[in-house]
Write a protein that holds these residues in place. Structure first.
Motif, PDB file in Angstrom:
ATOM      1  N   ALA A 117       0.835  -1.206   0.000  1.00 40.56           N
ATOM      2  CA  ALA A 117       0.000   0.000   0.000  1.00 40.56           C
ATOM      3  C   ALA A 117       0.869   1.254   0.000  1.00 40.56           C
ATOM      4  N   ARG A 118       1.926   1.248   0.801  1.00 39.99           N
ATOM      5  CA  ARG A 118       2.814   2.415   0.848  1.00 39.99           C
ATOM      6  C   ARG A 118       3.428   2.683  -0.521  1.00 39.99           C
ATOM      7  N   ALA A 119       3.670   1.620  -1.283  1.00 39.53           N
ATOM      8  CA  ALA A 119       4.310   1.768  -2.586  1.00 39.53           C
ATOM      9  C   ALA A 119       3.395   2.446  -3.606  1.00 39.53           C
ATOM     10  N   GLN A 120       2.110   2.563  -3.297  1.00 42.68           N
ATOM     11  CA  GLN A 120       1.171   3.163  -4.236  1.00 42.68           C
ATOM     12  C   GLN A 120       0.974   4.657  -4.013  1.00 42.68           C
ATOM     13  N   SER A 121       1.765   5.243  -3.119  1.00 41.33           N
ATOM     14  CA  SER A 121       1.695   6.688  -2.901  1.00 41.33           C
ATOM     15  C   SER A 121       3.091   7.236  -2.673  1.00 41.33           C
ATOM     16  N   ASP A 122       3.351   8.418  -3.233  1.00 43.58           N
ATOM     17  CA  ASP A 122       4.620   9.098  -2.977  1.00 43.58           C
ATOM     18  C   ASP A 122       4.410  10.342  -2.106  1.00 43.58           C
ATOM     19  N   ASP A 123       3.300  10.378  -1.364  1.00 44.44           N
ATOM     20  CA  ASP A 123       2.975  11.527  -0.514  1.00 44.44           C
ATOM     21  C   ASP A 123       3.800  11.472   0.769  1.00 44.44           C
ATOM     22  N   PRO A 124       4.698  12.421   0.997  1.00 47.29           N
ATOM     23  CA  PRO A 124       5.519  12.394   2.215  1.00 47.29           C
ATOM     24  C   PRO A 124       4.693  12.435   3.490  1.00 47.29           C
ATOM     25  N   GLN A 125       3.558  13.145   3.457  1.00 44.62           N
ATOM     26  CA  GLN A 125       2.712  13.216   4.653  1.00 44.62           C
ATOM     27  C   GLN A 125       2.178  11.836   5.022  1.00 44.62           C
ATOM     28  N   LEU A 126       1.701  11.097   4.031  1.00 46.97           N
ATOM     29  CA  LEU A 126       1.198   9.751   4.301  1.00 46.97           C
ATOM     30  C   LEU A 126       2.294   8.860   4.854  1.00 46.97           C
ATOM     31  N   HIS A 127       3.470   8.906   4.254  1.00 49.26           N
ATOM     32  CA  HIS A 127       4.561   8.051   4.712  1.00 49.26           C
ATOM     33  C   HIS A 127       5.028   8.432   6.114  1.00 49.26           C
ATOM     34  N   LEU A 128       4.916   9.715   6.455  1.00 46.74           N
ATOM     35  CA  LEU A 128       5.264  10.142   7.802  1.00 46.74           C
ATOM     36  C   LEU A 128       4.284   9.580   8.822  1.00 46.74           C
ATOM     37  N   VAL A 129       2.979   9.768   8.563  1.00 41.62           N
ATOM     38  CA  VAL A 129       1.999   9.464   9.605  1.00 41.62           C
ATOM     39  C   VAL A 129       1.697   7.980   9.745  1.00 41.62           C
ATOM     40  N   GLU A 130       1.784   7.209   8.635  1.00 34.39           N
ATOM     41  CA  GLU A 130       1.456   5.798   8.780  1.00 34.39           C
ATOM     42  C   GLU A 130       2.508   5.076   9.616  1.00 34.39           C
ATOM     43  N   ALA A 131       3.738   5.639   9.684  1.00 32.28           N
ATOM     44  CA  ALA A 131       4.796   5.049  10.500  1.00 32.28           C
ATOM     45  C   ALA A 131       4.823   5.618  11.918  1.00 32.28           C
ATOM     46  N   GLN A 132       3.888   6.497  12.236  1.00 34.16           N
ATOM     47  CA  GLN A 132       3.722   6.926  13.626  1.00 34.16           C
ATOM     48  C   GLN A 132       2.780   5.921  14.293  1.00 34.16           C
ATOM     49  N   PRO A 133       3.194   5.304  15.401  1.00 33.85           N
ATOM     50  CA  PRO A 133       2.503   4.113  15.902  1.00 33.85           C
ATOM     51  C   PRO A 133       1.268   4.390  16.755  1.00 33.85           C
ATOM     52  N   ALA A 134       0.315   5.140  16.217  1.00 31.15           N
ATOM     53  CA  ALA A 134      -0.936   5.376  16.934  1.00 31.15           C
ATOM     54  C   ALA A 134      -1.648   4.046  17.176  1.00 31.15           C
ATOM     55  N   GLY A 135      -1.969   3.766  18.422  1.00 31.17           N
ATOM     56  CA  GLY A 135      -2.643   2.521  18.765  1.00 31.17           C
ATOM     57  C   GLY A 135      -1.743   1.316  18.848  1.00 31.17           C
TER      58      GLY A 135
END
Length: 374
Positions: free
Chosen positions: A33-51
């Motif tokens: 899924a990460r490979a389907q977006s080059d948005d830096p914001q998405l890559h930053l937040v999905e690796a922040q371990p909420a929950g």
């Protein structure tokens, strides 16, 4: 040193653990899924371990957890506090720790430019009461954290969680901005009250109806699913009303491919005065930044609503229509104003005009949990 294989089994709430030369990095979206977006914001937040948390059984009275955090600093804004690690024993909060040091990411919110400086891991020393117990260490919800090592003075085993698994997707509010501690974001509050095993796919600034997120939810085991949609579409002025309904239908179709009978709640935005009737995009408040404060303003033109621009009022209307039109007995609509409405914003205002604080998160979580059976 803990067996790395055991350490992996202790992590709950992540969809993938990436082995790196500096520890295991939890991800809340899988690699494909990460490979389907080059948005830096998405890559930053999905690796922040909420929950995301470590969950274990042990008689140990001392744990040593080596972590490598990545701190964010915003140019011109007040310094952000270090992230917190909440330690729970048999469900009760017993300690809160911080990890100084680590990597640093400097971000200019006005230009989007960023620079990265590598740092060193930190050891958290966790004191525990004697006897057999269930321990959870909740990782900082908004601070990327690599897990380097875990040591204990007694045997540690993984925990089999038999609670219903709740997969939730939403925006930065679901992610936890601007709650202080990792057990304070409203999905965590609701999950603990309702005794649910949470997978929090709240993605700050990135709840944008991306198809790969719907497919991720489709492929993730779940007993309950909730989708809190809309505010980021307004924030980014991303689509118009014509596209919103079909896009939500498509998301629900995709999720139903993997979860034909799973209860699903579609949750509309909570109250946010700046965007109730004014479209996006959302912009940083330059005057607030000049004063050393973080705040946001609505940058859109209300006259564009007649031409299809989205506001929160429009989003709620469209989401309710989508749910009503679908012949789905396991699908329900939740009005976000019932979780946090205008009167609540008067009593518990949004500090930056966009995000609830910890007290408002608790209110939203309590109300969501009180909705009861799905």
């Amino acid at each position: 040193m803990t067996d790395p294989t055991l350490l992996e089994t202790l992590v709950k709430g992540a969809l993938e653990l990436e082995p790196t030369d500096r520890g295991l990095l939890p991800h809340r979206l899988p690699g494909w899924a990460r490979a389907q977006s080059d948005d830096p914001q998405l890559h930053l937040v999905e690796a922040q371990p909420a929950g995301v948390r470590l969950a274990l059984r042990t008689t140990a009275t001392r744990l040593e957890l080596d972590v490598l955090p990545t701190k964010r600093r915003y140019v011109g804004a007040p310094a952000r506090p270090d992230g917190w690690y909440d330690v729970l024993v048999d469900g009760a909060l017993v300690d809160r720790l911080q990890a100084p040091g680590g990597n640093v990411l400097d971000v200019d919110m006005m230009t989007g430019a960023s620079t990265f400086t590598a740092g060193d891991p930190t050891t958290l020393v966790i004191a525990l009461p004697a006897g057999a117990k269930h321990v959870e260490v909740w990782l900082p919800h908004d601070e990327q954290t690599a897990l380097v090592d875990l040591r204990a003075d007694a045997h540690v085993t993984a925990v089999d969680d038999d609670r219903p698994r709740w997969v939730h997707h939403g925006s930065s509010i679901s992610h936890g901005s601007i709650a202080t501690h990792p057990t304070e974001p409203w999905p965590v509050v609701a999950a603990r009250l309702a005794r649910l095993d949470l997978v929090n796919l709240g993605l700050g600034g990135s709840a944008l109806l991306d198809p790969f997120v719907a497919r991720t939810i489709r492929d993730t085991p779940a007993d309950l699913i909730s989708l809190k949609l809309g505010v980021n579409l307004v924030n980014q002025d991303l689509i118009r009303r014509r596209a919103l309904g079909p896009a939500v239908h498509g998301w629900l179709d995709t999720i139903r491919d993997g979860h034909p009978d799973t209860p699903v709640r579609v949750v509309s935005p909570v109250h946010c005065a700046i965007h109730e009737s004014v479209p996006g995009p959302t912009a940083p408040d330059a005057e607030a930044f000049a004063e050393g404060r973080v705040a946001f303003v609505a940058g859109g033109d209300p006259a564009q609503v007649a031409r299809g621009a989205l506001t929160l009022e429009v989003v709620r209307e469209v989401l309710a229509e989508v749910v009503e039109r679908r012949d789905d007995p396991h699908l329900a609509y939740v009005d976000g104003l019932a979780l946090y409405g205008p009167a609540d914003e008067e009593r518990l205002p949004l500090p930056d005009n966009l995000h609830p604080d910890s007290a408002a998160h608790r209110l939203i979580g309590e109300r969501f949990a009180a909705l009861g059976d799905w």
